[in-house]
Write an enzyme that holds these catalytic residues in place. Structure first.
Site, PDB file in Angstrom:
ATOM      1  N   GLY A   1       0.837  -1.212   0.000  1.00  0.00           N
ATOM      2  CA  GLY A   1       0.000   0.000   0.000  1.00  0.00           C
ATOM      3  C   GLY A   1       0.860   1.245   0.000  1.00  0.00           C
ATOM      4  CB  ALA A   2       4.412   1.618  -0.637  1.00  0.00           C
TER       5      ALA A   2
ATOM      6  NE  ARG B   1      -4.333   7.239  -1.063  1.00  0.00           N
ATOM      7  CZ  ARG B   1      -5.390   8.053  -1.042  1.00  0.00           C
ATOM      8  NH1 ARG B   1      -5.803   8.652  -2.145  1.00  0.00           N
ATOM      9  NH2 ARG B   1      -6.048   8.293   0.070  1.00  0.00           N
TER      10      ARG B   1
ATOM     11  CB  VAL C   1      -2.134  -7.354   0.424  1.00  0.00           C
ATOM     12  CG1 VAL C   1      -0.963  -6.421   0.177  1.00  0.00           C
ATOM     13  CG2 VAL C   1      -3.395  -6.584   0.791  1.00  0.00           C
TER      14      VAL C   1
ATOM     15  CB  SER D   1      -6.402   1.245  13.217  1.00  0.00           C
ATOM     16  OG  SER D   1      -7.223   2.373  13.437  1.00  0.00           O
TER      17      SER D   1
ATOM     18  CE1 TYR E   1      -9.001   0.736   8.526  1.00  0.00           C
ATOM     19  CE2 TYR E   1      -9.643   1.710  10.622  1.00  0.00           C
ATOM     20  CZ  TYR E   1      -8.700   1.505   9.636  1.00  0.00           C
ATOM     21  OH  TYR E   1      -7.454   2.069   9.757  1.00  0.00           O
TER      22      TYR E   1
ATOM     23  CB  ALA F   1     -13.973  -6.355  13.268  1.00  0.00           C
TER      24      ALA F   1
ATOM     25  CE  LYS G   1      -6.122  -1.233   9.633  1.00  0.00           C
ATOM     26  NZ  LYS G   1      -4.752  -1.242   9.125  1.00  0.00           N
TER      27      LYS G   1
HETATM   28  N1  LIG Z   1      -5.038   7.603   7.664  1.00  0.00           N
HETATM   29  C1  LIG Z   1      -5.214   7.411   8.963  1.00  0.00           C
HETATM   30  O1  LIG Z   1      -5.595   8.319   9.716  1.00  0.00           O
HETATM   31  C2  LIG Z   1      -4.950   6.048   9.542  1.00  0.00           C
HETATM   32  C3  LIG Z   1      -5.206   5.848  10.909  1.00  0.00           C
HETATM   33  C4  LIG Z   1      -4.961   4.595  11.452  1.00  0.00           C
HETATM   34  C5  LIG Z   1      -4.468   3.583  10.663  1.00  0.00           C
HETATM   35  N2  LIG Z   1      -4.247   3.818   9.338  1.00  0.00           N
HETATM   36  C6  LIG Z   1      -3.746   2.715   8.547  1.00  0.00           C
HETATM   37  O2  LIG Z   1      -2.640   3.155   7.785  1.00  0.00           O
HETATM   38  C7  LIG Z   1      -2.574   2.413   6.564  1.00  0.00           C
HETATM   39  C8  LIG Z   1      -2.507   3.337   5.371  1.00  0.00           C
HETATM   40  O3  LIG Z   1      -3.567   4.248   5.421  1.00  0.00           O
HETATM   41  P1  LIG Z   1      -3.662   5.485   4.416  1.00  0.00           P
HETATM   42  O4  LIG Z   1      -4.368   6.537   5.151  1.00  0.00           O
HETATM   43  O5  LIG Z   1      -2.348   5.769   3.833  1.00  0.00           O
HETATM   44  O6  LIG Z   1      -4.657   4.854   3.311  1.00  0.00           O
HETATM   45  P2  LIG Z   1      -4.773   5.190   1.739  1.00  0.00           P
HETATM   46  O7  LIG Z   1      -6.142   4.736   1.373  1.00  0.00           O
HETATM   47  O8  LIG Z   1      -4.374   6.582   1.462  1.00  0.00           O
HETATM   48  O9  LIG Z   1      -3.701   4.238   1.061  1.00  0.00           O
HETATM   49  C9  LIG Z   1      -3.875   2.856   1.035  1.00  0.00           C
HETATM   50  C10 LIG Z   1      -3.036   2.277  -0.089  1.00  0.00           C
HETATM   51  O10 LIG Z   1      -3.252   0.860  -0.077  1.00  0.00           O
HETATM   52  C11 LIG Z   1      -3.471   0.425  -1.399  1.00  0.00           C
HETATM   53  N3  LIG Z   1      -4.272  -0.792  -1.397  1.00  0.00           N
HETATM   54  C12 LIG Z   1      -5.594  -0.924  -1.146  1.00  0.00           C
HETATM   55  N4  LIG Z   1      -5.976  -2.202  -1.298  1.00  0.00           N
HETATM   56  C13 LIG Z   1      -4.864  -2.897  -1.641  1.00  0.00           C
HETATM   57  C14 LIG Z   1      -4.622  -4.258  -1.944  1.00  0.00           C
HETATM   58  N5  LIG Z   1      -5.617  -5.164  -1.943  1.00  0.00           N
HETATM   59  N6  LIG Z   1      -3.370  -4.633  -2.249  1.00  0.00           N
HETATM   60  C15 LIG Z   1      -2.364  -3.727  -2.290  1.00  0.00           C
HETATM   61  N7  LIG Z   1      -2.538  -2.420  -2.042  1.00  0.00           N
HETATM   62  C16 LIG Z   1      -3.783  -2.012  -1.713  1.00  0.00           C
HETATM   63  C17 LIG Z   1      -4.180   1.586  -2.089  1.00  0.00           C
HETATM   64  O11 LIG Z   1      -4.055   1.494  -3.508  1.00  0.00           O
HETATM   65  C18 LIG Z   1      -3.457   2.773  -1.480  1.00  0.00           C
HETATM   66  O12 LIG Z   1      -2.316   3.128  -2.221  1.00  0.00           O
HETATM   67  C19 LIG Z   1      -3.796   1.497   6.576  1.00  0.00           C
HETATM   68  O13 LIG Z   1      -3.435   0.246   7.125  1.00  0.00           O
HETATM   69  C20 LIG Z   1      -4.734   2.206   7.516  1.00  0.00           C
HETATM   70  O14 LIG Z   1      -5.684   1.345   8.092  1.00  0.00           O
HETATM   71  C21 LIG Z   1      -4.466   5.020   8.758  1.00  0.00           C
END
Ligand SMILES: NC(=O)c1ccc[n+]([C@@H]2O[C@H](COP(=O)([O-])OP(=O)(O)OC[C@H]3O[C@@H](n4cnc5c(N)ncnc54)[C@H](O)[C@@H]3O)[C@@H](O)[C@H]2O)c1
Length: 244
Positions: free
Chosen positions: A9-10, A12, A57, A136, A150, A152, A154
């Site tokens: 998920g890198a 963005r 993934v 999370s 979401y 559950a 996490k």
């Molecule tokens: N943003 C927040 O405030 C926050 C808070 C707590 C936890 N998180 C966790 O941080 C992580 C990243 O969050 P973010 O805000 O950057 O989310 P985001 O939606 O901006 O980025 C997620 C990335 O994952 C990729 N992705 C989605 N499904 C995929 C798959 N099946 N296989 C491969 N890649 C896939 C997307 O294409 C995207 O690039 C997540 O695990 C999220 O639960 C985020």
């Protein structure tokens, strides 16, 4: 040769921030995402120490092929960061079962597959390594705005971390979770709606959203070769919303 890391998920958000930070720390970084065009564009910008990988993934086949591609390009990774996830905000009574299953498939199955398939490769070479799962706040206390699926998912990631940590501890492979609260990232407004951001920030004890770079630095610390005694932990970075 510098160590290799794979961040899912890198393309963005937090994953890109973690990948860029690890690159700045001297690692060679595989930028894995469902969105291959976006990971490719980042990897091109970052230069020869970054490599874009197409990976879903949730798919066994795609995870294996992605790991193969990284091994062929850079060699066996030292660190896997299971960051890819889908975030959803929905009222619990409104969640349809297809959406529930889809969130579980990416977040729980994806993290399980990543941990298992990467650890199998480390064990096959008798190599040590590091796994960091992105959990999370929602997995600890149900969260502030996101849905039951979401939260559950996490919670399940936090538990998977402990089981993998327990079983892999004798082999020099550590497994930890970083559990952020709301971060200063576009996904938050996209998930809960831009109109709810001010209220969310006002409810934070610290009065500010988490900085994704704090998470990235924590991942680097957990990845450090000298951090071998730290395993099975969940590190909170949640603006004071939940205290153990
Ligand atoms: N943003 C927040 O405030 C926050 C808070 C707590 C936890 N998180 C966790 O941080 C992580 C990243 O969050 P973010 O805000 O950057 O989310 P985001 O939606 O901006 O980025 C997620 C990335 O994952 C990729 N992705 C989605 N499904 C995929 C798959 N099946 N296989 C491969 N890649 C896939 C997307 O294409 C995207 O690039 C997540 O695990 C999220 O639960 C985020």
């Amino acid at each position: 040769m510098s160590r290799v890391v794979l961040v899912t998920g890198a393309a963005r958000g937090l994953g890109a921030c973690i990948a860029e930070h690890l690159l700045s720390e001297g690692y060679r970084v595989a930028v894995a995402d469902l969105d291959f065009a976006a990971s490719q564009s980042l990897a091109l910008d970052w230069g020869e120490n970054a490599f874009a990988v197409q990976m879903d993934v949730a798919s066994e086949d795609s995870v294996e092929k992605g790991l193969d591609a990284v091994e062929q390009h850079f060699g066996l990774p030292w660190l896997l960061v299971n960051n890819a996830a889908v975030m959803k905000a929905q009222k619990v009574l409104d969640i349809d079962i297809e959406t529930f299953d889809a969130v579980m498939a990416v977040n729980v199955r994806g993290t399980f597959l990543g941990c298992q398939r990467f650890a199998r490769r480390l064990r096959a070479r008798n190599a040590e390594g590091r796994i960091v799962n992105i959990g999370s706040l929602a997995g600890e206390n149900g969260g502030t705005a996101t849905g039951a699926h979401y939260a559950a998912s996490k919670g399940a990631i936090h538990t998977l971390t402990k089981v993998f940590a327990r079983d892999l501890a004798p082999f020099g492979i550590t497994v930890n979770t970083v559990a952020p609260g709301p971060l200063d990232l576009p996904s938050v407004a996209e998930t809960i709606g831009a109109d709810r951001i001010a209220g969310l920030i006002a409810a934070l004890p610290t009065g500010r959203l988490g900085d994704p770079k704090t998470v990235a630095r924590m991942v680097a610390e957990l990845a450090h070769p000298s951090a071998g005694s730290m395993t099975g932990a969940t590190i909170d970075i949640n603006s004071g919303l939940y205290m153990r």
